[in-house]
Design a protein around this motif. Structure first.
Motif, PDB file in Angstrom:
ATOM      1  N   ALA A 123      -3.765   2.077   2.390  1.00 42.76           N
ATOM      2  CA  ALA A 123      -3.061   1.373   1.261  1.00 42.76           C
ATOM      3  C   ALA A 123      -2.008   0.472   1.601  1.00 42.76           C
ATOM      4  CB  ALA A 123      -2.290   2.581   0.880  1.00 42.76           C
ATOM      5  N   THR A 124      -1.817  -0.631   0.579  1.00 48.43           N
ATOM      6  CA  THR A 124      -1.111  -1.655   0.942  1.00 48.43           C
ATOM      7  C   THR A 124       0.501  -1.378   0.813  1.00 48.43           C
ATOM      8  OG1 THR A 124      -2.707  -2.973  -0.356  1.00 48.43           O
ATOM      9  CG2 THR A 124      -0.381  -4.090  -0.245  1.00 48.43           C
ATOM     10  N   THR A 125       1.238  -1.687   1.896  1.00 52.71           N
ATOM     11  CA  THR A 125       2.663  -1.395   1.891  1.00 52.71           C
ATOM     12  C   THR A 125       3.498  -2.462   1.101  1.00 52.71           C
ATOM     13  OG1 THR A 125       2.981  -3.049   3.801  1.00 52.71           O
ATOM     14  CG2 THR A 125       2.192  -0.639   4.181  1.00 52.71           C
ATOM     15  N   TRP A 126       4.926  -2.225   1.009  1.00 55.92           N
ATOM     16  CA  TRP A 126       5.676  -3.397   0.136  1.00 55.92           C
ATOM     17  C   TRP A 126       5.321  -4.933   0.945  1.00 55.92           C
ATOM     18  CZ3 TRP A 126       9.254  -6.200   2.610  1.00 55.92           C
ATOM     19  CH2 TRP A 126       9.709  -5.625   3.893  1.00 55.92           C
ATOM     20  N   LEU A 127       5.234  -4.693   2.197  1.00 51.41           N
ATOM     21  CA  LEU A 127       5.024  -6.183   2.718  1.00 51.41           C
ATOM     22  C   LEU A 127       3.641  -6.852   2.331  1.00 51.41           C
ATOM     23  CD1 LEU A 127       5.804  -8.196   4.876  1.00 51.41           C
ATOM     24  CD2 LEU A 127       4.887  -6.947   6.644  1.00 51.41           C
ATOM     25  N   GLY A 128       2.575  -6.116   2.258  1.00 50.48           N
ATOM     26  CA  GLY A 128       1.687  -6.537   1.795  1.00 50.48           C
ATOM     27  C   GLY A 128       1.430  -7.029   0.441  1.00 50.48           C
TER      28      GLY A 128
END
Length: 464
Positions: free
Chosen positions: A136-141
């Protein structure tokens, strides 16, 4: 078949046949198969997923022949908007082109959002912290994804002649990326594993048939983009010849690449592992040519994803332009940059929606985008080709659909099947969006005193 240097005020015909096909193929391929092959295998429960790409290509080709006839006959900016305006003005005035412009501003950038999501997932193979352990994409992503959209918009802020050259370069990177993964796969290919179909997969009630509907949603999503040149009809040289060819060549070329890519992947990685991978191309490269090569070629895959977003926003930004010129959409969208000759507001607005869409999951965005596209564009356009043949027989058609009306019937049946195969949430949301568009149209029509509150304005813009 020849076209003047300009047919729409401010637009230049600078896109040749090679660039036109490159624009379509770059938009079609992009990151799509690199992130959806696992979903396709999981949906169809085994290597039989490879045939889903062929069935999807048949629907895309049938629909592409609709685009080819309409685009060659009406080569202006906006694509479907023009076709629906000309076909349905006789009975429902401006309703259908309004609904298309209303919906296109949503579904085109949503499709581009999937490219951003895929790009970020492959960055996760290179950059720690972009995706979590579950993929899953993180906040950085998410921040990186928004930054990518900003870079794409900046890259498109230039003349079409410069964009055409840049697109050809991006097409070359895309072709290199796909062919590299295919070559790597076939140097370590296990045919028994690749063609080890699930027992009973093709029998009655088998995995192929039960997963076909959801699988085709994925496959057709990956083929979307073969119509990009139709949106750029006002900027293509000799559109009567080059536009249909760019559509047909791009579909056949991408079908071949997708099939080889799917077979190659299954020949290296067992399908039970493929379905759970978040960066399957990088995994294939790592197992065949080592981690260093995998990282280098993953960079090329990321550039490929960038090219897909680039080509999609290039064509999509032209859609609301024609509607605004007809005073059927916000007037700001009808303005061209005074020096660079491109619709600035359309590009910026779609860029913002693309960035917002990148914050959601890949499956959610694909289902929503396709549901809105099918109901407002694909089904309506299949009807438009029939209506125009009857209403405007004198319309010059440099290309006429092969075996008409068989491809139109196949396309229509395929789109309806895809629509009912989607999630109930996407179906209801698409219907709600169209209903909201209908209410917005009534408010506009009442203010402008046009149908259904006034006279219809009938005009055959492309009829000599």
């Amino acid at each position: 078949m020849s076209s003047p240097a300009r047919t729409d005020p401010g637009f230049d015909r600078q896109i040749g046949p090679l660039q036109a096909t490159a624009i379509n193929m770059t938009q079609m391929c992009g990151i799509g198969p690199f992130v959806t092959i696992p979903a396709m295998v999981a949906t169809m429960q085994g290597p039989q997923a490879m045939f889903g790409w062929i069935v999807g290509a048949l629907i895309a080709l049938a629909d592409g022949l609709i685009w080819a006839e309409l685009g060659a006959a009406m080569p202006g900016a906006g694509g479907t908007y023009l076709y629906l305006r000309e076909a349905f003005q006789y009975r429902t005035g401006r309703l259908m082109p309004f609904l298309f412009a209303w919906s296109a501003v949503l579904f085109i950038p949503l499709i581009m959002s999937t490219g951003v999501i895929g790009l970020v997932s492959y960055l996760g193979y290179l950059v720690p912290g972009v995706v979590d352990a579950d993929g899953a994409t993180t906040w950085l992503g998410h921040l990186i994804g928004i930054g990518i959209v900003v870079v794409v918009v900046f890259a498109l802020y230039r003349k079409i002649s410069q964009i055409g050259k840049l697109t050809t370069v991006l097409f070359g990177v895309m072709l290199f990326s796909v062919l590299a993964v295919i070559l790597a796969a076939f140097t370590h290919f296990d045919a028994g594993q690749a063609f080890g179909f699930t027992p009973g997969a093709f029998g009655s009630g088998g995995a192929f048939w039960t997963g076909l509907g959801a699988g085709l949603i994925i496959a057709v999503y990956d083929y979307l983009g073969y119509n990009t040149t139709a949106y750029l009809g006002a900027e293509i040289r000799q559109p009567g010849r080059n536009l249909p060819r760019s559509i047909v060549y791009s579909i056949l070329g991408i079908m071949t690449l997708y099939f080889l890519l799917q077979v190659g992947v299954l020949g290296v990685v067992p399908w039970t592992e493929v379905k759970d991978s978040s960066s399957i191309a990088s995994l294939v490269l790592e197992r065949t040519w080592g981690s260093t090569t995998a990282k280098i070629l993953t960079v090329a895959i990321v550039i490929t994803a960038f090219g897909s977003i680039f080509a999609g926003l290039l064509g999509g930004s032209r859609v609301p332009y024609e509607a605004a010129r007809d005073k059927l959409f916000l007037p700001w969208f009808g303005r061209l940059h005074p020096r660079l000759h491109f619709p600035t507001v359309g590009l910026l607005a779609m860029g913002v929606i693309t960035a917002i869409g990148s914050l959601f999951s890949l499956t959610e965005v694909i289902n929503m985008a396709l549901a809105v596209l099918v109901i407002v564009q694909s089904v309506a356009q299949a009807a438009a080709i029939v209506v125009l043949r009857r209403r405007q027989p004198e319309l010059k058609r440099p290309y006429r659909q092969w075996l008409y009306p068989l491809p139109t019937i196949i396309a229509l049946a395929g789109w309806i099947y895809l629509y009912v195969s989607g999630s109930w949430l996407s179906i209801w949301l698409s219907l709600a969006w169209v209903a909201a568009g209908g209410l917005a149209f009534l408010a506009w029509a009442r203010a402008e005193r046009t149908w259904p509150f006034g006279q219809k304005e009938i005009r055959g813009v492309f009829v000599a």
